[in-house]
Design an enzyme around this catalytic site. Structure first.
Site, PDB file in Angstrom:
ATOM      1  N   ASP A  57       0.846  -1.190   0.000  1.00 32.19           N
ATOM      2  CA  ASP A  57       0.000   0.000   0.000  1.00 32.19           C
ATOM      3  C   ASP A  57       0.880   1.237   0.000  1.00 32.19           C
ATOM      4  O   ASP A  57       1.909   1.279   0.678  1.00 32.19           O
ATOM      5  CB  ASP A  57      -0.906   0.021   1.234  1.00 32.19           C
ATOM      6  N   ASP A  65      -7.326  23.960  11.964  1.00 36.25           N
ATOM      7  CA  ASP A  65      -7.341  22.649  11.302  1.00 36.25           C
ATOM      8  C   ASP A  65      -6.253  21.776  11.921  1.00 36.25           C
ATOM      9  O   ASP A  65      -5.066  22.024  11.717  1.00 36.25           O
ATOM     10  CB  ASP A  65      -7.102  22.842   9.801  1.00 36.25           C
ATOM     11  N   THR A  82     -15.997  18.388   6.105  1.00 36.59           N
ATOM     12  CA  THR A  82     -16.974  17.291   6.115  1.00 36.59           C
ATOM     13  C   THR A  82     -16.876  16.540   4.793  1.00 36.59           C
ATOM     14  O   THR A  82     -16.424  17.095   3.780  1.00 36.59           O
ATOM     15  CB  THR A  82     -18.418  17.796   6.291  1.00 36.59           C
ATOM     16  N   ALA A  83     -17.309  15.301   4.816  1.00 32.98           N
ATOM     17  CA  ALA A  83     -17.274  14.495   3.595  1.00 32.98           C
ATOM     18  C   ALA A  83     -18.210  15.053   2.537  1.00 32.98           C
ATOM     19  O   ALA A  83     -17.995  14.851   1.333  1.00 32.98           O
ATOM     20  CB  ALA A  83     -17.650  13.047   3.922  1.00 32.98           C
ATOM     21  N   GLN A  84     -19.252  15.770   2.983  1.00 31.02           N
ATOM     22  CA  GLN A  84     -20.216  16.324   2.030  1.00 31.02           C
ATOM     23  C   GLN A  84     -19.652  17.550   1.312  1.00 31.02           C
ATOM     24  O   GLN A  84     -19.745  17.667   0.087  1.00 31.02           O
ATOM     25  CB  GLN A  84     -21.523  16.700   2.752  1.00 31.02           C
ATOM     26  N   LYS A 102     -10.864  26.363   1.870  1.00 32.24           N
ATOM     27  CA  LYS A 102      -9.863  25.578   1.145  1.00 32.24           C
ATOM     28  C   LYS A 102     -10.379  24.154   1.059  1.00 32.24           C
ATOM     29  O   LYS A 102     -11.086  23.680   1.957  1.00 32.24           O
ATOM     30  CB  LYS A 102      -8.496  25.612   1.848  1.00 32.24           C
TER      31      LYS A 102
END
EC number: 7.2.2.6
Length: 694
Positions: free
Chosen positions: A306, A343, A377-379, A394
Site C-alpha cells: 500500500d 485545522d 466534512t465528507a459532504q 480551502k
C-alpha cells in the site's frame, strides 16, 4: 513480549530446562519424528547392548567401545538439546504472555441500556455476547467494537506502551482480550470463546505445541532419510571387503563409520532452524500462523505494498503555494494560513508551518479575530474560517469551484461567474493538473468568492525506501504499489519511490484480480491489509500480513498478524523468510560436505591392517586407527553444539541475487564444510592421544 525478546540461548532459564528436555526427548515416539536421529538412537541402543554383553563376557577393547557408545548417545542428546533450546525460547515468551492473563469479570449486556448489565466471569462468555467495557476495565475476550470509541492499552500484546484508539464502524474496530480500556467506554460483541482467543493462539504458537512440519522440511527429511538408507547399504557391504582380505571389522567401528557419514548435523538442527525462524518473527512482533507462511515469505516473487503508510509517510505535507495570475503568493499564503489555524489535520498544520517558514506569517489568535472555524466534512470536502465579514475556504478543487460558482450565482453576478471566474477556473484547473502529474494533491483556496490559487500537498516518500526497493529488485522480487490515487499521481510517486509497477484507483476486486494473475504465472505473492475489504486478497495471497489494529475479518484471513500494525514490516518479513531458507540450505551443504573429511579419517583406519596401501589416505596424519575413529565420532557430536547458535540466529542475510548467493554459500559452507572437519578432527586426535584415550 518485550521482556522475552531479550532472552538469550545462554540464559540459564532456557539452558537448564533444555538439558532436562533433551533426556525427555529420548522417548522413541519423539525421536521417530526425526528419521536421521531415530536411526542414530537405534544404533546407539544396539551398541550399548553389545557393550554390556562384552563387559559381561570380557570382550576386548572395552574402553574404546565405551567411548564410542558415550559419544553416540551425546550425538542424540545434543540434537535433542538443540531442539529444546529453540523450543525453550518460545516457552519463555509464552510464560511472559501467560502472566498478562487475568481472571476478569465482564459486564454482560442484555439490552441497549448501558446501565443494565450483569457481572459474569470472563471465561463464561460465548460468541456474539455483548459486553460493556469502561475506563479501567480489562477487555474480557476478543471482540468487535459495535458502539463507542476508547483509548486502549495493548502493551500486554504488542509491548508498546502508547495507547491506541479503538472505535466502531471502521478498520480499527477489533479488540483483543487481556488489553485494558484507559478512557471512555465501548460496547463489544465477543468473537472468540474462552480458550480460542488471540492471546491463547499466540501462546500455543510460540510454544510450538501446534507446530507442523512445512513442505520444505518434509522434502528435506525425505532426502536425508534416502541418504541414510544409502549409507546403511554402503556400510553393510564393507564387511565383505574385509572378509575377502581374510579379516574382519568390529561392529562398533562399522557403526561409527555409519553415524559419521549420515547427515547427522542437519538432521539434528533441522527442527531447531524451523522453530527459530518463527521465533525471529515473534521477536519482531509478527505472529505467523504456521511455518508454511514463513517459508512462503522466503520464496516470494511479488510484493504488493500500500502506498500510504508503507511507501509514503501517510501524512500529506504542504510543499508549495501556487497563486493564479493577479494574486500574490503572500495573499494566497495569508488566506491559506487563516483557513488552517484551527485545522488539526497533518495537512492543515503543515500549511501553517509553510506560511510561517517561507512567508514569515505567524499564527494569529482565533478568539481575537472573533473567527468561526468551519470544519471539513465528507459532504462539502472543504474547511475554512469566517471572521469580520470575510469568508475563506480551502478544499478539493472541484468542491471549491462549485462553491464559488454557487456563491456568484446566488448574488446575481451571473456575468462574473461566466467570464471572470471562468479565467480563474482555467488557471486553477491547469495548476491542479500540473500538481497531479507531479504526484501531488491540489487544494484550492478562495476568499470572499475570489479564487486565489492552489496549495500543493505531497505525499512524502519515506527516506531510504528507494534503496530498499533496489535491494528487493536485486533479490529478484517485483514490487507493486497499491493506491487509490489517479494514474498520473500514482505514476509520479511510483517513479520517485522506485517501485517496479503500480495499481492505481485500486479496489478490493482489483487487488484480488492482480494476486490471481501473478499466481497464475507461478509466482508467490505477499501483501498486507487491515480492513474487511482486504480480507479476500489476504486470504488469496501466499503471505497475507494482517494488521493487529485491523478488523477481525482481516486478522482471520491473513496467515500472519503484525502486532505493531506497521505495513513496512512486510519487507522485513520477506527477509526473515529468506534467512530461514538460507540457513537451512547452508547447514545442509555444510553437513554433507563434512563427510569428505570423515571419510579420510575413518576409511584408512578401518582397512589399514588389511590394506596397508590405504595409509596414503591418512592425509591428516592421525595417530592410530582407534584415535582416528574416536576423533571423527567426537567431532560429529561437538559440531552440533557448535552450530546451535547459528541455527537459532540464522545465516546473515544479504540482498543479492540467487546466483551470487548460491556461489557465496557454496564457498563458505561447502568449502568450509570440508576444511573445518579436517582441522577439527586433527585437533581432537591430538587431544585424544595426549590424554591416552586411544
Amino acid at each position: 513480549m518485550s521482556q522475552s525478546k531479550q532472552a538469550s540461548i545462554l540464559d540459564s532459564r532456557i539452558l537448564v530446562p533444555a538439558i532436562a528436555d533433551a533426556f525427555k526427548k529420548l522417548n522413541p515416539r519423539t525421536l521417530a519424528r526425526n528419521p536421521v536421529m531415530f536411526v542414530v538412537a537405534t544404533v546407539s541402543v544396539l551398541t550399548t547392548v553389545l557393550f554390556i554383553r562384552d563387559l559381561i563376557t570380557g570382550g576386548a577393547n572395552l574402553a574404546f567401545s565405551f567411548q564410542i557408545n558415550l559419544w553416540l548417545w551425546f550425538t542424540v542428546l545434543f540434537a535433542n538439546f538443540a531442539e529444546a533450546v529453540a523450543e525453550g525460547r518460545g516457552k519463555a515468551q509464552a510464560d511472559s504472555l501467560r502472566k498478562t492473563r487475568t481472571e476478569t469479570q465482564a459486564k454482560l449486556l442484555n439490552s441497549d441500556d448501558r446501565s443494565q448489565y450483569k457481572m459474569v466471569a470472563g471465561d463464561s462468555l460465548k460468541v456474539n455476547d455483548v459486553v460493556l467495557v469502561e475506563a479501567g476495565d480489562i477487555i474480557p475476550s476478543d471482540g468487535e467494537v459495535i458502539e463507542g470509541v476508547a483509548s486502549v492499552n495493548e502493551a500486554a500484546i504488542t509491548g508498546e506502551s502508547a495507547p491506541v484508539i479503538r472505535e466502531s464502524g471502521g478498520d480499527r474496530s477489533a479488540v483483543t482480550g487481556g488489553t485494558q480500556v484507559l478512557s471512555d467506554w465501548i460496547r463489544v460483541r465477543i468473537t472468540a470463546a474462552a480458550g480460542s482467543t488471540f492471546l491463547d493462539r499466540m501462546i500455543s504458537l510460540v510454544e510450538g505445541a501446534e507446530r507442523q512440519k512445512t513442505p520444505n522440511e518434509i522434502a528435506l527429511n525425505i532426502l536425508l532419510a534416502g541418504m541414510t538408507l544409502i549409507f546403511v547399504l554402503a556400510t553393510a557391504t564393507i564387511p565383505s571387503f574385509a572378509a575377502y582380505a581374510g579379516g574382519s571389522i568390529p561392529i562398533i567401528v562399522l557403526v561409527a563409520l555409519f553415524v559419521t557419514l549420515i547427515p547427522t548435523t542437519i538432521g539434528a538442527l533441522l527442527s531447531a532452524i524451523g522453530i527459530a525462524g518463527m521465533d525471529r518473527l515473534v521477536r519482531f512482533n509478527v505472529l505467523a500462523m504456521s511455518g508454511r507462511a514463513v517459508e512462503a515469505a522466503g520464496d516470494v516473487d511479488t510484493l504488493l505494498l500500500d502506498k500510504t503508510g508503507t511507501i509514503t509517510l501517510g501524512n500529506r505535507q504542504a510543499t508549495d503555494l501556487r497563486p493564479i495570475p493577479g494574486v500574490s503568493e503572500q495573499e494566497l499564503a495569508d488566506a491559506a494560513q487563516l483557513a488552517s489555524l484551527a485545522d488539526e489535520t497533518p495537512e492543515g498544520r503543515s500549511i501553517v508551518v509553510l506560511a510561517k517558514e517561507k512567508y514569515g506569517i505567524r499564527a494569529r489568535d482565533m478568539q481575537k479575530l472573533h473567527a468561526t472555524f468551519v470544519p471539513f466534512t465528507a459532504q462539502t470536502r472543504m474547511s475554512g474560517v469566517d471572521f469580520e465579514g470575510a469568508s475563506i475556504r480551502k478544499g478539493a478543487v472541484d468542491a471549491v469551484l462549485a462553491y464559488v460558482d454557487g456563491g456568484a450565482l446566488q448574488h446575481g453576478n451571473a456575468a462574473l461567474a461566466l467570464k471572470t471566474e471562468t479565467d480563474a477556473t482555467r488557471a486553477i484547473r491547469a495548476i491542479a493538473e500540473d500538481i497531479a502529474k507531479a504526484g501531488g494533491t491540489p487544494l484550492a483556496v478562495v476568499r470572499d468568492g475570489k479564487l486565489l490559487g492552489v496549495v500543493q500537498l505531497k505525499d512524502i516518500v519515506k527516506g531510504g525506501i528507494r534503496e530498499r526497493f533496489a535491494e528487493l529488485r536485486r533479490m529478484g522480487i517485483r514490487t507493486v504499489m497499491i493506491t487509490g490515487d489517479n494514474p498520473m499521481t500514482a505514476a509520479a510517486i511510483a517513479a520517485e519511490a522506485g517501485v517496479d509497477d503500480f495499481l492505481a484507483q485500486a479496489t478490493p476486486e482489483n487487488k484480488l484480480e492482480l494476486i490471481r494473475e501473478e499466481q497464475a504465472k507461478g509466482k508467490l505473492v505477499a501483501m498486507c491489509g487491515d480492513g474487511t475489504n482486504d480480507a479476500p486478497a489476504l486470504a488469496q495471497a501466499d503471505v497475507g500480513v494482517a494488521m493487529n489494529t485491523g478488523t477481525v475479518a482481516a486478522r482471520e484471513a491473513g496467515n500472519m498478524v503484525d502486532l505493531d500494525s506497521d505495513p513496512t514490516k512486510l519487507i522485513e518479513i520477506v527477509e526473515i523468510g529468506k534467512q530461514l531458507l538460507m540457513t537451512r540450505g547452508a547447514l545442509t551443504t555444510f553437513s554433507i560436505a563434512n563427510d569428505i573429511a570423515k571419510y579420510f579419517a575413518i576409511i584408512p583406519a578401518m582397512f589399514l591392517a588389511l590394506y596397508p596401501q590405504l595409509g596414503v589416505l591418512n592425509v591428516m596424519g592421525l595417530s592410530t586407527p582407534q584415535s582416528a575413529i574416536l576423533s571423527a565420532i567426537i567431532f560429529n557430536a561437538l559440531i552440533i553444539i557448535a552450530l546451535i547458535p547459528l541455527s537459532l540466529k540464522g545465516v546473515k542475510y544479504r540482498p543479492i541475487g540467487a546466483g551470487a548467493l548460491l556461489s557465496r554459500n557454496l564457498v563458505i559452507y561447502g568449502l568450509g564444510g570440508i576444511i573445518v572437519p579436517f582441522i577439527g578432527i586433527k585437533l581432537i586426535d591430538l587431544a585424544v592421544t595426549a590424554l591416552g584415550l586411544a
